[in-house]
Design a protein around this motif. Structure first.
Motif, PDB file in Angstrom:
ATOM      1  N   GLN A 463       0.828  -1.202   0.000  1.00  0.00           N
ATOM      2  CA  GLN A 463       0.000   0.000   0.000  1.00  0.00           C
ATOM      3  C   GLN A 463       0.866   1.256   0.000  1.00  0.00           C
ATOM      4  O   GLN A 463       0.574   2.219  -0.722  1.00  0.00           O
ATOM      5  CB  GLN A 463      -0.924   0.003   1.222  1.00  0.00           C
ATOM      6  N   TYR A 464       1.950   1.251   0.769  1.00  0.00           N
ATOM      7  CA  TYR A 464       2.833   2.424   0.849  1.00  0.00           C
ATOM      8  C   TYR A 464       3.440   2.721  -0.523  1.00  0.00           C
ATOM      9  O   TYR A 464       3.485   3.875  -0.964  1.00  0.00           O
ATOM     10  CB  TYR A 464       3.930   2.161   1.883  1.00  0.00           C
ATOM     11  N   TYR A 465       3.876   1.671  -1.209  1.00  0.00           N
ATOM     12  CA  TYR A 465       4.545   1.859  -2.503  1.00  0.00           C
ATOM     13  C   TYR A 465       3.579   2.383  -3.551  1.00  0.00           C
ATOM     14  O   TYR A 465       3.876   3.354  -4.266  1.00  0.00           O
ATOM     15  CB  TYR A 465       5.155   0.538  -2.978  1.00  0.00           C
ATOM     16  N   TYR A 466       2.414   1.772  -3.679  1.00  0.00           N
ATOM     17  CA  TYR A 466       1.499   2.190  -4.739  1.00  0.00           C
ATOM     18  C   TYR A 466       0.856   3.537  -4.436  1.00  0.00           C
ATOM     19  O   TYR A 466       0.483   4.270  -5.361  1.00  0.00           O
ATOM     20  CB  TYR A 466       0.464   1.096  -5.004  1.00  0.00           C
ATOM     21  N   TRP A 468       2.630   5.886  -3.045  1.00  0.00           N
ATOM     22  CA  TRP A 468       3.726   6.741  -3.519  1.00  0.00           C
ATOM     23  C   TRP A 468       3.682   6.869  -5.038  1.00  0.00           C
ATOM     24  O   TRP A 468       3.842   7.964  -5.588  1.00  0.00           O
ATOM     25  CB  TRP A 468       5.071   6.141  -3.086  1.00  0.00           C
ATOM     26  N   ALA A 469       3.433   5.763  -5.735  1.00  0.00           N
ATOM     27  CA  ALA A 469       3.393   5.792  -7.197  1.00  0.00           C
ATOM     28  C   ALA A 469       2.274   6.696  -7.703  1.00  0.00           C
ATOM     29  O   ALA A 469       2.417   7.380  -8.719  1.00  0.00           O
ATOM     30  CB  ALA A 469       3.233   4.379  -7.752  1.00  0.00           C
ATOM     31  N   GLY A 470       1.131   6.690  -7.030  1.00  0.00           N
ATOM     32  CA  GLY A 470       0.089   7.674  -7.303  1.00  0.00           C
ATOM     33  C   GLY A 470      -0.751   7.450  -8.538  1.00  0.00           C
ATOM     34  O   GLY A 470      -1.321   8.400  -9.070  1.00  0.00           O
ATOM     35  N   PHE A 471      -0.877   6.211  -9.001  1.00  0.00           N
ATOM     36  CA  PHE A 471      -1.701   5.957 -10.182  1.00  0.00           C
ATOM     37  C   PHE A 471      -3.071   5.471  -9.732  1.00  0.00           C
ATOM     38  O   PHE A 471      -3.198   4.410  -9.120  1.00  0.00           O
ATOM     39  CB  PHE A 471      -1.048   4.910 -11.084  1.00  0.00           C
ATOM     40  N   LYS A 472      -4.122   6.217 -10.090  1.00  0.00           N
ATOM     41  CA  LYS A 472      -5.473   5.828  -9.709  1.00  0.00           C
ATOM     42  C   LYS A 472      -6.472   6.462 -10.668  1.00  0.00           C
ATOM     43  O   LYS A 472      -6.110   7.251 -11.534  1.00  0.00           O
ATOM     44  CB  LYS A 472      -5.774   6.248  -8.269  1.00  0.00           C
ATOM     45  N   GLY A 473      -7.756   6.075 -10.516  1.00  0.00           N
ATOM     46  CA  GLY A 473      -8.799   6.616 -11.365  1.00  0.00           C
ATOM     47  C   GLY A 473      -8.849   5.961 -12.727  1.00  0.00           C
ATOM     48  O   GLY A 473      -9.392   6.531 -13.676  1.00  0.00           O
ATOM     49  N   TYR A 474      -8.338   4.737 -12.820  1.00  0.00           N
ATOM     50  CA  TYR A 474      -8.322   4.015 -14.098  1.00  0.00           C
ATOM     51  C   TYR A 474      -8.846   2.608 -13.846  1.00  0.00           C
ATOM     52  O   TYR A 474      -8.381   1.921 -12.922  1.00  0.00           O
ATOM     53  CB  TYR A 474      -6.892   3.977 -14.636  1.00  0.00           C
ATOM     54  N   ASN A 475      -9.794   2.171 -14.661  1.00  0.00           N
ATOM     55  CA  ASN A 475     -10.508   0.919 -14.389  1.00  0.00           C
ATOM     56  C   ASN A 475      -9.677  -0.300 -14.803  1.00  0.00           C
ATOM     57  O   ASN A 475      -9.990  -1.001 -15.764  1.00  0.00           O
ATOM     58  CB  ASN A 475     -11.858   0.917 -15.102  1.00  0.00           C
ATOM     59  N   LEU A 476      -8.632  -0.538 -14.052  1.00  0.00           N
ATOM     60  CA  LEU A 476      -7.725  -1.664 -14.287  1.00  0.00           C
ATOM     61  C   LEU A 476      -7.392  -2.294 -12.945  1.00  0.00           C
ATOM     62  O   LEU A 476      -7.096  -1.593 -11.971  1.00  0.00           O
ATOM     63  CB  LEU A 476      -6.445  -1.182 -14.977  1.00  0.00           C
ATOM     64  N   VAL A 477      -7.415  -3.607 -12.912  1.00  0.00           N
ATOM     65  CA  VAL A 477      -6.950  -4.354 -11.745  1.00  0.00           C
ATOM     66  C   VAL A 477      -5.736  -5.162 -12.174  1.00  0.00           C
ATOM     67  O   VAL A 477      -5.777  -5.871 -13.179  1.00  0.00           O
ATOM     68  CB  VAL A 477      -8.053  -5.292 -11.206  1.00  0.00           C
ATOM     69  N   ILE A 478      -4.655  -5.012 -11.429  1.00  0.00           N
ATOM     70  CA  ILE A 478      -3.459  -5.786 -11.740  1.00  0.00           C
ATOM     71  C   ILE A 478      -3.204  -6.804 -10.634  1.00  0.00           C
ATOM     72  O   ILE A 478      -3.495  -6.554  -9.453  1.00  0.00           O
ATOM     73  CB  ILE A 478      -2.216  -4.899 -11.931  1.00  0.00           C
ATOM     74  N   ARG A 479      -2.713  -7.953 -11.027  1.00  0.00           N
ATOM     75  CA  ARG A 479      -2.229  -8.941 -10.079  1.00  0.00           C
ATOM     76  C   ARG A 479      -0.724  -9.042 -10.276  1.00  0.00           C
ATOM     77  O   ARG A 479      -0.251  -9.289 -11.393  1.00  0.00           O
ATOM     78  CB  ARG A 479      -2.882 -10.304 -10.304  1.00  0.00           C
ATOM     79  N   VAL A 480       0.030  -8.823  -9.230  1.00  0.00           N
ATOM     80  CA  VAL A 480       1.492  -8.847  -9.286  1.00  0.00           C
ATOM     81  C   VAL A 480       1.988 -10.061  -8.513  1.00  0.00           C
ATOM     82  O   VAL A 480       1.638 -10.248  -7.345  1.00  0.00           O
ATOM     83  CB  VAL A 480       2.092  -7.551  -8.714  1.00  0.00           C
ATOM     84  N   ILE A 481       2.805 -10.879  -9.180  1.00  0.00           N
ATOM     85  CA  ILE A 481       3.292 -12.126  -8.597  1.00  0.00           C
ATOM     86  C   ILE A 481       4.814 -12.131  -8.652  1.00  0.00           C
ATOM     87  O   ILE A 481       5.402 -11.960  -9.724  1.00  0.00           O
ATOM     88  CB  ILE A 481       2.744 -13.348  -9.367  1.00  0.00           C
ATOM     89  N   GLU A 482       5.457 -12.314  -7.516  1.00  0.00           N
ATOM     90  CA  GLU A 482       6.915 -12.414  -7.486  1.00  0.00           C
ATOM     91  C   GLU A 482       7.332 -13.827  -7.899  1.00  0.00           C
ATOM     92  O   GLU A 482       6.749 -14.813  -7.442  1.00  0.00           O
ATOM     93  CB  GLU A 482       7.447 -12.100  -6.090  1.00  0.00           C
ATOM     94  N   ASP A 502      -9.596   2.847  -7.435  1.00  0.00           N
ATOM     95  CA  ASP A 502      -9.612   3.589  -6.176  1.00  0.00           C
ATOM     96  C   ASP A 502      -8.350   3.357  -5.353  1.00  0.00           C
ATOM     97  O   ASP A 502      -8.278   3.754  -4.196  1.00  0.00           O
ATOM     98  CB  ASP A 502     -10.838   3.220  -5.347  1.00  0.00           C
ATOM     99  N   LEU A 503      -7.357   2.730  -5.950  1.00  0.00           N
ATOM    100  CA  LEU A 503      -6.089   2.412  -5.288  1.00  0.00           C
ATOM    101  C   LEU A 503      -6.333   1.632  -3.992  1.00  0.00           C
ATOM    102  O   LEU A 503      -5.873   1.972  -2.901  1.00  0.00           O
ATOM    103  CB  LEU A 503      -5.281   3.679  -5.012  1.00  0.00           C
TER     104      LEU A 503
END
Length: 596
Positions: A463-466, A468-482, A502-503
């Protein structure tokens, strides 16, 4: 230290005067279209045919009258001024009544490959190299030479001065994805340290190589380095790089920078990526060298004709698409077609500009690490030899040069007689041309050091990182896998969702309709990017992730943000660790965020 060079001339600027959305572009008819900007009421003329789209202001160059459709025009190409009845052929931008009078100032037409929109761009001045023109003087043998070092790195010797372009001499680019194909000359670092000045075209790490600059800074931290005044500063990462350079000069676009009595240079912006990309014109005793580097549309397509030497990229294969996406059957044909389109585009550009000498460079990289064997075998690139062969067919009066490390072009000899075999000096016998050792472990150990950073003990880093990144208001859901190096999910690694609307960070995908993208990232690169606040080019262009998406649509806003628009200051991880240490609930939080 960053400084802005002091100049008395006005810098070149560009701005969008009209933007049409994809639906409006589709409504354009063949022939003449009048379009008004609803914001300022100004009108523009767009001429469309099967070969090209051209545009200009709806303003007569004579006394500023407005144009209307010419009722006497039978082929749909001419407009007539309402003041004095001057006529303009919009397909050629020539005034036909009165004949032989003016050419209309043309706007640059930029059609987006991502969303289908169209923008009309105005440059002022449009051809800045014509300011203070100089007659070409006779050159002596050896007076003006270019020596190829590796990839996009060239050494220009002009009289008593030496200028180096884009020095990448050691280490990887894009985290661990790109490695040098050619072995730099044994004295390359010495040459770099002895240069009078350096030009760095843009922030990508195959041009701005911090491993190279780290070695340079130990010997000559005050060497003058020149970059363009891009909105994303070229050296935005300098303070965190551990590199001490004290003489970085940010110069305005389209203004001559005088080096000495005979040598000057001018940096120009890219029309597609003005926020980060630049190209260069160097002039010595009236002889011009045009270096378009990686620009997609250098100076919005307005370039000098008949320069003495032109250099440009050629290879292709420098993107995460399609290599980092799942699905094999279509990739080979797509890559083949893209290579062909790039080769044809470069050939056509040379045919239009008619340089006396052409050199393809800035494409000599390889995916050398063993874990990227699939990329190396699949990501086929254009060869410099093939491009030069195409150019020789289309432009028989242009001399082509396929460079090898240490090869030298003597401009005076080449201009005097293109058939002179002494004009290009090839590497001496025994010179090592291709690299076969890249010291992988040294650089991968540095990347992987981020894996054990303290922040990853707490899942709230996400949550802290994203935020900071500040990208929101766009209808996309990403799944990030290490993942590990082979893109298999990492045992105990993070696996999480980010709702970019809505971040938020849900446990499962929302029920509303939404675009979805699954991104598997090599853990060492991802955590290095997170810890240091680096751009996601290290992941995407470096082939360090694998992606699938539903629907199969490119999300330009998302990738543009994470590749060019992240904050220039890094996340404050000391502050984050302080927060979690003072919050009893967060301090108990440990382990990893795993989706079931």
């Amino acid at each position: 230290m960053l400084s802005s060079a002091c100049v008395t001339m006005t810098s070149q600027v560009s701005w969008t005067v009209l933007r049409l959305e994809a639906s409006e572009v589709g409504e354009l008819k063949d022939g003449i279209n009048f379009k008004k900007n609803p914001e300022d009421g100004k009108c523009y003329i767009i001429f469309k045919d099967k070969d090209k789209t051209r545009a200009c202001k709806n303003q007569c160059k004579h006394q500023g009258g407005l144009f209307i459709q010419d009722i006497e025009d039978l082929d749909g190409r001419t407009v007539r001024c309402t003041k004095h009845f001057w006529k303009l052929n919009v397909s050629t931008m020539e005034y036909v009544n009165p004949p032989d009078s003016f050419m209309q100032d043309e706007l640059e037409v930029v059609l987006s490959d991502t969303d289908g929109s169209l923008e009309l761009i105005e440059l002022n001045p449009p051809d800045p190299w014509t300011v203070d023109p100089r007659e070409a003087q006779e050159l002596q043998t050896g007076e003006l030479t270019l020596t190829y070092i590796t990839h996009a790195c060239m050494e220009l010797k002009a009289g008593v001065k030496r200028m180096m372009f884009d020095p990448w001499l050691t280490g990887p680019a894009f985290a661990r994805g790109w490695w040098l194909l050619h072995e730099p000359p044994s004295d390359a670092m010495e040459r770099l340290c002895q240069a009078d000045l350096i030009y760095i075209s843009h922030m990508h790490s195959d041009h701005l190589s911090y491993p190279t600059l780290k070695l340079l800074s130990k010997k000559r931290p005050d060497i003058p380095i020149y970059v363009g005044d891009t909105s994303r500063p070229v050296f935005w990462y300098l303070d965190r790089s551990g590199v001490n350079l004290t003489n970085i000069n940010v110069v305005p676009f389209g203004v001559w920078q005088n080096v000495d009595e005979h040598l000057r240079f001018m940096i120009l912006m890219d029309g597609i990526h003005p926020e980060m990309d630049t190209c260069l014109i160097v002039e010595y005793k009236g002889h011009m060298i045009l270096n378009t580097v990686d620009c997609t549309r250098p100076n919005n397509g307005r370039l000098p004709h008949g320069v003495d030497v032109m250099m440009s990229d050629f290879a292709g294969g420098a993107s995460g698409f399609p290599m980092s996406f799942y699905g094999e059957t279509w990739k080979a044909e797509f890559i083949k077609n893209e290579r062909k389109k790039l080769l044809n585009y470069k050939t056509q550009l040379v045919k239009v500009l008619q340089p006396k000498i052409y050199c393809p460079f800035a494409g000599y990289f390889t995916e050398a690490h063993p874990s990227d064997r699939y990329i190396k075998e699949t990501n086929k690139k254009n060869s410099a030899e093939d491009l030069n062969a195409s150019i020789r067919t289309s432009c028989p009066n242009t001399l082509t040069w396929t460079p090898l490390p240490s090869s030298v072009l003597d401009v005076a000899l080449a201009l005097a007689d293109q058939s002179n075999t002494n004009a290009i000096t090839q590497p001496s016998d025994g010179t090592k041309i291709f690299k076969d050792n890249w010291n992988f472990d040294l650089y991968l150990d540095e990347l992987n050091a981020a894996i054990s950073h303290d922040i990853f003990k707490y899942k709230s880093w996400i949550q802290y990182y994203y935020n900071w990144a500040g990208f929101k208001g766009y209808n996309l859901v990403i799944r990030v896998i290490e993942t590990d190096d082979e893109f298999e999910p990492l045992d105990g690694g993070y696996d999480y969702l980010v709702d970019c609307m809505d971040l938020s960070f849900p446990d499962r995908r929302p029920e509303r309709d939404h675009a979805y993208e699954e991104i598997k990232n090599r853990v060492g690169v991802m955590r290095h990017v997170v810890v240091n606040g680096r751009l996601w080019d290290d992941l995407y262009i470096g082939f360090n992730n694998r992606m699938s998406r539903d629907p199969d649509v490119y999300h330009h806003k998302f990738w543009n943000h994470f590749q060019t628009e992240l904050p220039v200051t890094a996340p404050d991880w000391d502050h984050f660790l302080q927060i979690v240490s003072e919050d009893s609930d967060l301090s108990k939080e440990s382990g990893f965020c795993l989706l079931s």
